[in-house]
Design an enzyme around this catalytic site. Structure first.
Site, PDB file in Angstrom:
ATOM      1  N   GLY A  22     -52.844 111.517 100.556  1.00  0.00           N
ATOM      2  CA  GLY A  22     -52.043 112.692 100.753  1.00  0.00           C
ATOM      3  C   GLY A  22     -51.742 113.508  99.769  1.00  0.00           C
ATOM      4  O   GLY A  22     -52.720 113.970  99.194  1.00  0.00           O
ATOM      5  N   ASP A  69     -43.016 100.947  91.364  1.00  0.00           N
ATOM      6  CA  ASP A  69     -41.866 101.163  92.240  1.00  0.00           C
ATOM      7  C   ASP A  69     -40.969 102.162  91.629  1.00  0.00           C
ATOM      8  O   ASP A  69     -40.198 101.640  90.841  1.00  0.00           O
ATOM      9  CB  ASP A  69     -41.393  99.764  92.775  1.00  0.00           C
ATOM     10  CG  ASP A  69     -40.262 100.058  93.842  1.00  0.00           C
ATOM     11  OD1 ASP A  69     -40.005 101.096  94.231  1.00  0.00           O
ATOM     12  OD2 ASP A  69     -39.890  98.872  94.448  1.00  0.00           O
ATOM     13  N   VAL A  70     -40.820 103.248  92.250  1.00  0.00           N
ATOM     14  CA  VAL A  70     -39.857 104.278  91.420  1.00  0.00           C
ATOM     15  C   VAL A  70     -38.498 104.055  91.528  1.00  0.00           C
ATOM     16  O   VAL A  70     -37.692 104.221  90.718  1.00  0.00           O
ATOM     17  CB  VAL A  70     -40.143 105.709  92.237  1.00  0.00           C
ATOM     18  CG1 VAL A  70     -41.592 106.493  92.078  1.00  0.00           C
ATOM     19  CG2 VAL A  70     -39.982 105.640  93.772  1.00  0.00           C
ATOM     20  N   TYR A 163     -33.849 110.982 105.924  1.00  0.00           N
ATOM     21  CA  TYR A 163     -34.784 111.839 105.216  1.00  0.00           C
ATOM     22  C   TYR A 163     -34.156 113.117 105.057  1.00  0.00           C
ATOM     23  O   TYR A 163     -34.375 113.851 103.757  1.00  0.00           O
ATOM     24  CB  TYR A 163     -36.057 111.943 106.094  1.00  0.00           C
ATOM     25  CG  TYR A 163     -37.193 112.760 105.268  1.00  0.00           C
ATOM     26  CD1 TYR A 163     -38.107 112.043 104.475  1.00  0.00           C
ATOM     27  CD2 TYR A 163     -37.594 114.017 105.849  1.00  0.00           C
ATOM     28  CE1 TYR A 163     -39.274 112.913 103.905  1.00  0.00           C
ATOM     29  CE2 TYR A 163     -38.443 114.839 105.357  1.00  0.00           C
ATOM     30  CZ  TYR A 163     -39.318 114.056 104.085  1.00  0.00           C
ATOM     31  OH  TYR A 163     -40.499 114.850 103.541  1.00  0.00           O
ATOM     32  N   LYS A 167     -33.769 114.908 101.101  1.00  0.00           N
ATOM     33  CA  LYS A 167     -34.467 116.015 100.426  1.00  0.00           C
ATOM     34  C   LYS A 167     -33.626 116.967 100.110  1.00  0.00           C
ATOM     35  O   LYS A 167     -33.738 117.690  99.421  1.00  0.00           O
ATOM     36  CB  LYS A 167     -35.694 116.514 101.670  1.00  0.00           C
ATOM     37  CG  LYS A 167     -36.683 115.532 101.779  1.00  0.00           C
ATOM     38  CD  LYS A 167     -37.545 115.388 100.512  1.00  0.00           C
ATOM     39  CE  LYS A 167     -38.716 114.464 100.650  1.00  0.00           C
ATOM     40  NZ  LYS A 167     -39.473 114.206  99.404  1.00  0.00           N
ATOM     41  N   VAL A 196     -47.728 119.135 106.843  1.00  0.00           N
ATOM     42  CA  VAL A 196     -48.821 119.095 106.090  1.00  0.00           C
ATOM     43  C   VAL A 196     -49.627 117.757 106.551  1.00  0.00           C
ATOM     44  O   VAL A 196     -48.808 116.817 106.719  1.00  0.00           O
ATOM     45  CB  VAL A 196     -48.713 118.539 104.392  1.00  0.00           C
ATOM     46  CG1 VAL A 196     -50.011 118.696 103.809  1.00  0.00           C
ATOM     47  CG2 VAL A 196     -47.876 119.860 103.801  1.00  0.00           C
ATOM     48  N   THR A 198     -50.929 114.472 106.631  1.00  0.00           N
ATOM     49  CA  THR A 198     -51.038 113.154 105.743  1.00  0.00           C
ATOM     50  C   THR A 198     -50.777 112.218 106.633  1.00  0.00           C
ATOM     51  O   THR A 198     -50.476 112.250 107.917  1.00  0.00           O
ATOM     52  CB  THR A 198     -50.083 113.057 104.587  1.00  0.00           C
ATOM     53  OG1 THR A 198     -48.851 113.291 105.051  1.00  0.00           O
ATOM     54  CG2 THR A 198     -50.365 114.598 103.842  1.00  0.00           C
TER      55      THR A 198
HETATM   56  P1  NDP Z   1     -47.681 109.578 102.494  1.00  0.00           P
HETATM   57  O1  NDP Z   1     -47.007 108.797 103.354  1.00  0.00           O
HETATM   58  O2  NDP Z   1     -49.073 109.806 102.832  1.00  0.00           O
HETATM   59  O3  NDP Z   1     -47.900 109.031 100.979  1.00  0.00           O
HETATM   60  C1  NDP Z   1     -46.590 108.633 100.132  1.00  0.00           C
HETATM   61  C2  NDP Z   1     -46.966 108.233  98.808  1.00  0.00           C
HETATM   62  O4  NDP Z   1     -45.706 107.570  98.210  1.00  0.00           O
HETATM   63  C3  NDP Z   1     -48.003 106.875  99.118  1.00  0.00           C
HETATM   64  O5  NDP Z   1     -48.853 106.799  98.077  1.00  0.00           O
HETATM   65  C4  NDP Z   1     -46.766 105.490  98.716  1.00  0.00           C
HETATM   66  O6  NDP Z   1     -47.664 104.464  98.378  1.00  0.00           O
HETATM   67  C5  NDP Z   1     -45.878 106.269  97.942  1.00  0.00           C
HETATM   68  N1  NDP Z   1     -44.388 105.827  97.609  1.00  0.00           N
HETATM   69  C6  NDP Z   1     -43.833 105.495  98.789  1.00  0.00           C
HETATM   70  N2  NDP Z   1     -42.745 104.594  98.294  1.00  0.00           N
HETATM   71  C7  NDP Z   1     -42.942 104.435  96.887  1.00  0.00           C
HETATM   72  C8  NDP Z   1     -42.291 103.694  95.901  1.00  0.00           C
HETATM   73  N3  NDP Z   1     -41.009 103.298  96.204  1.00  0.00           N
HETATM   74  N4  NDP Z   1     -42.645 103.851  94.827  1.00  0.00           N
HETATM   75  C9  NDP Z   1     -43.764 104.354  94.429  1.00  0.00           C
HETATM   76  N5  NDP Z   1     -44.542 105.227  95.131  1.00  0.00           N
HETATM   77  C10 NDP Z   1     -44.025 105.103  96.633  1.00  0.00           C
HETATM   78  O7  NDP Z   1     -46.994 110.838 102.303  1.00  0.00           O
HETATM   79  P2  NDP Z   1     -47.201 112.491 102.083  1.00  0.00           P
HETATM   80  O8  NDP Z   1     -48.511 112.739 101.135  1.00  0.00           O
HETATM   81  O9  NDP Z   1     -47.031 113.388 103.441  1.00  0.00           O
HETATM   82  O10 NDP Z   1     -46.047 113.050 101.424  1.00  0.00           O
HETATM   83  C11 NDP Z   1     -45.573 113.034 100.173  1.00  0.00           C
HETATM   84  C12 NDP Z   1     -44.518 113.646  99.484  1.00  0.00           C
HETATM   85  O11 NDP Z   1     -44.460 114.908 100.028  1.00  0.00           O
HETATM   86  C13 NDP Z   1     -43.084 112.860 100.125  1.00  0.00           C
HETATM   87  O12 NDP Z   1     -42.186 113.038  98.928  1.00  0.00           O
HETATM   88  C14 NDP Z   1     -43.081 113.732 101.327  1.00  0.00           C
HETATM   89  O13 NDP Z   1     -41.526 113.511 101.654  1.00  0.00           O
HETATM   90  C15 NDP Z   1     -43.222 114.950 101.025  1.00  0.00           C
HETATM   91  N6  NDP Z   1     -43.270 115.865 102.101  1.00  0.00           N
HETATM   92  C16 NDP Z   1     -44.497 115.811 103.044  1.00  0.00           C
HETATM   93  C17 NDP Z   1     -44.889 116.710 103.921  1.00  0.00           C
HETATM   94  C18 NDP Z   1     -45.825 116.562 105.138  1.00  0.00           C
HETATM   95  O14 NDP Z   1     -45.808 117.266 105.938  1.00  0.00           O
HETATM   96  N7  NDP Z   1     -46.775 115.506 104.988  1.00  0.00           N
HETATM   97  C19 NDP Z   1     -43.777 117.853 104.242  1.00  0.00           C
HETATM   98  C20 NDP Z   1     -42.744 118.018 103.099  1.00  0.00           C
HETATM   99  C21 NDP Z   1     -42.538 117.081 102.354  1.00  0.00           C
HETATM  100  P3  NDP Z   1     -47.060 103.153  98.312  1.00  0.00           P
HETATM  101  O15 NDP Z   1     -46.424 102.779  99.701  1.00  0.00           O
HETATM  102  O16 NDP Z   1     -48.248 102.224  97.968  1.00  0.00           O
HETATM  103  O17 NDP Z   1     -45.989 102.855  97.326  1.00  0.00           O
END
Ligand code: NDP
Length: 256
Positions: A22, A69-70, A163, A167, A196, A198
């Site tokens: 993503g 894990d953040v 959420y 944010k 976006v 994803t």
């Molecule tokens: P995805 O769900 O595609 O990706 C999220 C990523 O975060 C994954 O790689 C996941 O991996 C990781 N993640 C989740 N929890 C944890 C954790 N505790 N520790 C480490 N990694 C973690 O989401 P997007 O790419 O869409 O989103 C990315 C960011 O952009 C997010 O913050 C989202 O809120 C923000 N955003 C997205 C929008 C959209 O329209 N897509 C719009 C606005 C903001 P894993 O589960 O393996 O840990």
């Protein structure tokens, strides 16, 4: 320095949380293309390692994938140690990891609310503090937080109060850390994307498309690659006088 040189991240190292798919993957690629070495960290260590290997091959940079894990203090500290071990330095943190759960407020169980805040707010805070301590010591560093237009609007038709509130906290924490850490040479900014395509955002789903896409000025969603250049900009010297800013990139969504 020429204007394009100011965007160069050559000789710098970045951590991108949630960087194997993503938006995070597009950010990791953009930073590497701009010259940075990158550590990709997410809970799925195998996916992180796979994406890192592919990016290293593609860009010629050092790209390392780790389990992270953040929301866990030890894990956050290990990610900084991993960057230092692999490249000898850390200059940039992109707090991208996030989760979103659609559910009406009256039905949200306590652990689900906590899970969203643990990841989106507490995890971003932990990573910022751990990296911030390193940046303070070296007198320089940049943090780019991934916020959202959900900090400013209430999305529809789905309900996602945890959420949206998380944010809003990201945007305000961005400003708070920016003010406190400016004297230490640390800049903290945020990007607030609109929709976006994803795994998180099913932009083609007929349930959501009329409100998310058709109802917006540009009437389309973004691809992750359209957000990445702004992350490179905020991470680089091209934005040297910017701190505490939240850059909205939403195809005009928040204008209506
Ligand atoms: P995805 O769900 O595609 O990706 C999220 C990523 O975060 C994954 O790689 C996941 O991996 C990781 N993640 C989740 N929890 C944890 C954790 N505790 N520790 C480490 N990694 C973690 O989401 P997007 O790419 O869409 O989103 C990315 C960011 O952009 C997010 O913050 C989202 O809120 C923000 N955003 C997205 C929008 C959209 O329209 N897509 C719009 C606005 C903001 P894993 O589960 O393996 O840990």
């Amino acid at each position: 320095m020429s204007v394009l040189d100011s965007f160069s991240l050559s000789g710098r190292t970045a951590i991108v949380t949630g960087g194997y798919r993503g938006l995070g993957l597009a950010f990791a690629r953009g930073l590497a293309e701009a010259g940075a070495d990158v550590v990709i960290g997410a809970r799925d260590e195998k996916a992180s390692a796979g994406a890192a290997a592919a990016l290293a091959e593609e860009t010629g940079r050092t790209v390392v994938g780790i389990g992270l894990d953040v929301a866990d203090q030890d894990s956050a500290e290990r990610s900084v140690a991993a960057a230092l071990e692999a490249t000898g330095r850390l200059d940039i943190l992109v707090n991208n990891a996030g989760i979103c759960i659609h559910r009406p407020a009256l039905d949200i169980p306590a652990d689900e609310w906590r899970e969203v805040f643990d990841t989106n707010v507490h995890g971003l805070w932990l990573m910022s503090q751990v990296a911030g301590r390193h940046f303070a010591q070296q007198g320089a560093g940049t943090i780019v937080n991934i916020g959202s237009i959900s900090a400013q609007i209430v999305n529809r038709p789905q309900w996602q109060p945890a959420y949206n509130a998380s944010k809003a906290a990201v945007h305000q924490l961005t400003k708070s850390l920016a003010a406190e850490w400016a004297p230490l040479g640390i800049r903290v900014n945020a990007v607030a994307p609109g929709y976006v395509k994803t795994e998180m955002a099913p932009v083609d789903d007929p349930e959501f498309k009329p409100r998310w896409i058709d109802d917006a000025p540009m009437q389309r969603y973004a691809l992750p690659e359209e957000i990445a250049p702004t992350v490179v900009y905020l991470a680089s010297d091209a934005s040297s006088f910017m701190t505490g800013s939240v850059v909205v990139i939403d195809g005009g969504y928040t204008l209506f």
